[in-house]
Motif scaffolding. Structure first.
Motif, PDB file in Angstrom:
ATOM      1  N   ARG A  77     -36.504 -73.320 -81.565  1.00 23.04           N
ATOM      2  CA  ARG A  77     -37.413 -73.717 -82.643  1.00 23.04           C
ATOM      3  C   ARG A  77     -37.909 -72.521 -83.436  1.00 23.04           C
ATOM      4  O   ARG A  77     -38.315 -72.668 -84.604  1.00 23.04           O
ATOM      5  CB  ARG A  77     -38.593 -74.476 -82.047  1.00 23.04           C
ATOM      6  CG  ARG A  77     -39.378 -75.292 -83.052  1.00 23.04           C
ATOM      7  CD  ARG A  77     -38.586 -76.499 -83.512  1.00 23.04           C
ATOM      8  NE  ARG A  77     -39.106 -77.028 -84.768  1.00 23.04           N
ATOM      9  CZ  ARG A  77     -38.611 -78.089 -85.392  1.00 23.04           C
ATOM     10  NH1 ARG A  77     -37.578 -78.726 -84.868  1.00 23.04           N
ATOM     11  NH2 ARG A  77     -39.131 -78.497 -86.516  1.00 23.04           N
ATOM     12  N   CYS A  78     -37.892 -71.356 -82.848  1.00 23.51           N
ATOM     13  CA  CYS A  78     -38.318 -70.161 -83.589  1.00 23.51           C
ATOM     14  C   CYS A  78     -37.346 -69.868 -84.723  1.00 23.51           C
ATOM     15  O   CYS A  78     -37.751 -69.516 -85.834  1.00 23.51           O
ATOM     16  CB  CYS A  78     -38.415 -68.961 -82.654  1.00 23.51           C
ATOM     17  SG  CYS A  78     -39.716 -69.104 -81.415  1.00 23.51           S
ATOM     18  N   ALA A  79     -36.030 -70.000 -84.452  1.00 25.71           N
ATOM     19  CA  ALA A  79     -35.033 -69.806 -85.499  1.00 25.71           C
ATOM     20  C   ALA A  79     -35.193 -70.865 -86.586  1.00 25.71           C
ATOM     21  O   ALA A  79     -35.121 -70.565 -87.786  1.00 25.71           O
ATOM     22  CB  ALA A  79     -33.631 -69.861 -84.901  1.00 25.71           C
ATOM     23  N   VAL A  80     -35.434 -72.097 -86.167  1.00 27.28           N
ATOM     24  CA  VAL A  80     -35.657 -73.179 -87.137  1.00 27.28           C
ATOM     25  C   VAL A  80     -36.891 -72.884 -87.980  1.00 27.28           C
ATOM     26  O   VAL A  80     -36.932 -73.186 -89.178  1.00 27.28           O
ATOM     27  CB  VAL A  80     -35.812 -74.530 -86.402  1.00 27.28           C
ATOM     28  CG1 VAL A  80     -36.189 -75.640 -87.382  1.00 27.28           C
ATOM     29  CG2 VAL A  80     -34.526 -74.893 -85.668  1.00 27.28           C
ATOM     30  N   ASN A 108     -28.437 -64.451 -91.773  1.00 24.87           N
ATOM     31  CA  ASN A 108     -28.788 -63.793 -90.511  1.00 24.87           C
ATOM     32  C   ASN A 108     -28.938 -64.718 -89.314  1.00 24.87           C
ATOM     33  O   ASN A 108     -28.875 -64.251 -88.175  1.00 24.87           O
ATOM     34  CB  ASN A 108     -30.091 -63.004 -90.684  1.00 24.87           C
ATOM     35  CG  ASN A 108     -29.973 -61.894 -91.702  1.00 24.87           C
ATOM     36  OD1 ASN A 108     -29.351 -60.873 -91.457  1.00 24.87           O
ATOM     37  ND2 ASN A 108     -30.576 -62.104 -92.868  1.00 24.87           N
ATOM     38  N   ILE A 109     -29.149 -65.999 -89.542  1.00 28.52           N
ATOM     39  CA  ILE A 109     -29.395 -66.914 -88.423  1.00 28.52           C
ATOM     40  C   ILE A 109     -28.289 -67.948 -88.254  1.00 28.52           C
ATOM     41  O   ILE A 109     -27.756 -68.135 -87.154  1.00 28.52           O
ATOM     42  CB  ILE A 109     -30.767 -67.606 -88.584  1.00 28.52           C
ATOM     43  CG1 ILE A 109     -31.891 -66.557 -88.541  1.00 28.52           C
ATOM     44  CG2 ILE A 109     -30.976 -68.654 -87.497  1.00 28.52           C
ATOM     45  CD1 ILE A 109     -33.280 -67.124 -88.746  1.00 28.52           C
ATOM     46  N   LEU A 110     -27.913 -68.613 -89.321  1.00 27.73           N
ATOM     47  CA  LEU A 110     -26.912 -69.677 -89.222  1.00 27.73           C
ATOM     48  C   LEU A 110     -25.559 -69.213 -88.664  1.00 27.73           C
ATOM     49  O   LEU A 110     -24.956 -69.927 -87.848  1.00 27.73           O
ATOM     50  CB  LEU A 110     -26.720 -70.349 -90.582  1.00 27.73           C
ATOM     51  CG  LEU A 110     -27.795 -71.358 -90.989  1.00 27.73           C
ATOM     52  CD1 LEU A 110     -27.555 -71.843 -92.418  1.00 27.73           C
ATOM     53  CD2 LEU A 110     -27.825 -72.544 -90.028  1.00 27.73           C
ATOM     54  N   GLY A 120     -31.029 -78.596 -83.762  1.00 29.94           N
ATOM     55  CA  GLY A 120     -31.550 -77.366 -84.363  1.00 29.94           C
ATOM     56  C   GLY A 120     -30.879 -77.047 -85.683  1.00 29.94           C
ATOM     57  O   GLY A 120     -31.547 -76.666 -86.658  1.00 29.94           O
ATOM     58  N   LEU A 121     -29.563 -77.212 -85.747  1.00 28.86           N
ATOM     59  CA  LEU A 121     -28.829 -76.928 -86.980  1.00 28.86           C
ATOM     60  C   LEU A 121     -29.281 -77.837 -88.116  1.00 28.86           C
ATOM     61  O   LEU A 121     -29.537 -77.379 -89.237  1.00 28.86           O
ATOM     62  CB  LEU A 121     -27.325 -77.106 -86.748  1.00 28.86           C
ATOM     63  CG  LEU A 121     -26.538 -75.900 -86.242  1.00 28.86           C
ATOM     64  CD1 LEU A 121     -25.110 -76.296 -85.914  1.00 28.86           C
ATOM     65  CD2 LEU A 121     -26.554 -74.769 -87.267  1.00 28.86           C
TER      66      LEU A 121
END
Length: 379
Positions: A77-80, A108-110, A120-121
């Motif tokens: 969830r932090c990346a989201v 940088n994240i996907l 999450g995606l």
């Protein structure tokens, strides 16, 4: 599912308790902080949301925490949260920083995000699409969504039903839409998808921060309706379904006290609703013209002239801006319609302009008012 009050009191109490207890380990603490940030973002406390996000960002370790968070929570969830934070800039009218944050996530994240984490995606892609599509970057939104949705997402239990409508709407709004989108076969497939797409309330909850999935259905109906000539039964079916979904989308963004509780969803939908009403007005004018031809008298009056009775179906007059939508009975969104057969003569070859989103909305973002552009082939 527990019904909360409009202040998210229960969720906020649990989040604050969790944040206090999670300080033992850094990745749990980061997860608790982004949870608080997202709740404050939904409530409109954007400064608090950004403060909690900044603390989370300072302790989040992108090389170590993703695996730990996925193992503990199934979703990083932090990346989201990096994608979600773009919505807060959008609400503050800072479109440039919102787009910059989206590009950061894309670069940088996907690329390194776990493809197996479809939840999450998808929840990361929704804010990106919301920012880019409504701010003159529909092509980029389509490109990113198509690239990073994994194979088999259409079979996912939570988001599978949303994938094809989302992809089709983005394709119709982008410059990638070519002559094949105007073919009889592709329009027929799109019509069948639109008329059978029934987003549930649970699917809608995940998108409240961005825009309603009922709004997505309404937009799909209006994009396809614009490709057909006024008076065709299929266009009438699309308009009826679109108006029902538009009313439901509008109702879901209004709180019980009449205040707008999902500002981005409300703002995104206003232009779609306006365009639906304009198309309905055009169709009613077309139907009246067939019923009463001033040059030929009443000789052309027939039962089929009324464009499948569309004038009687239109009962929604305007986009509610007060509590009337919330206080009224729930809008019924179930729409059963047998997909009528299409003929090549039904396709509107004269309207080849595509709607682009421009103008400045109440949030400082572009997109509340649709505007005709000479580029592209679709509306």
């Amino acid at each position: 599912m527990i019904n909360q009050d409009d202040e998210f009191s229960l969720e906020m109490e649990l989040a604050e308790r969790y944040c206090h207890e999670a300080q033992v380990q850094s990745y749990h603490f980061a997860r608790a902080l982004i949870n608080l940030a997202e709740i404050h973002g939904r409530k409109g406390n954007l400064c608090k949301a950004q403060r909690y996000f900044a603390i989370m960002e300072s302790i989040y370790m992108p090389t170590e925490h993703p695996k730990l968070l996925s193992a503990a929570y199934n979703v990083d969830r932090c990346a989201v949260g990096f994608a979600t934070s773009a919505l807060w800039f959008l609400q503050q009218g800072d479109v440039e920083r919102a787009i910059e944050r989206c590009e950061y996530v894309i670069k940088n994240i996907l690329p390194s995000y776990d493809e197996k984490d479809i939840i999450g995606l998808f929840t990361m892609l929704l804010p990106i699409v919301r920012v880019l599509k409504w701010n003159g970057n529909a092509d980029r939104a389509y490109e990113v969504y198509e690239k990073y949705t994994p194979d088999g997402i259409e079979n996912h239990f939570a988001f599978g039903a949303l994938h094809k409508p989302m992809l089709l709407v983005l394709k119709l709004c982008s410059n990638d839409s070519s002559d094949q989108c105007n073919s009889l076969e592709s329009i027929s497939d799109g019509v069948e998808l639109a008329l059978t797409f029934e987003p549930t309330d649970q699917e809608d909850i995940c998108a409240y921060d961005c825009w309603s999935m009922k709004s997505l259905c309404a937009e799909l109906c209006v994009r396809l309706a614009c490709q057909l000539k006024p008076g065709t039964p299929v266009r009438d079916d699309l308009m009826s379904k679109g108006i029902l979904m538009s009313a439901a989308a509008n109702q879901s963004t209004i709180a019980s006290n009449g205040m707008i509780k999902h500002i981005l969803a409300y703002d995104a939908h206003s232009g779609i609703h306006t365009e639906l009403l304009q198309l309905a007005k055009d169709d009613n004018a077309f139907a009246r013209g067939i019923i009463h031809d001033r040059e030929s008298g009443m000789e052309h009056l027939t039962d089929s002239s009324l464009s499948n009775g569309f004038a009687q179906k239109l009962v929604i007059n305007d986009c509610p801006s007060s509590g009337s939508a919330s206080k009224s009975a729930n809008v019924t969104t179930s729409y059963k319609s047998k997909v009528s057969s299409l003929a090549i003569s039904d396709i509107n070859l004269e309207r080849k302009k595509k709607v682009t989103f421009s103008g400045t909305s109440s949030l400082g973002s572009q997109g509340s008012e649709p505007k005709q552009s000479g580029q592209g082939l679709l509306t």
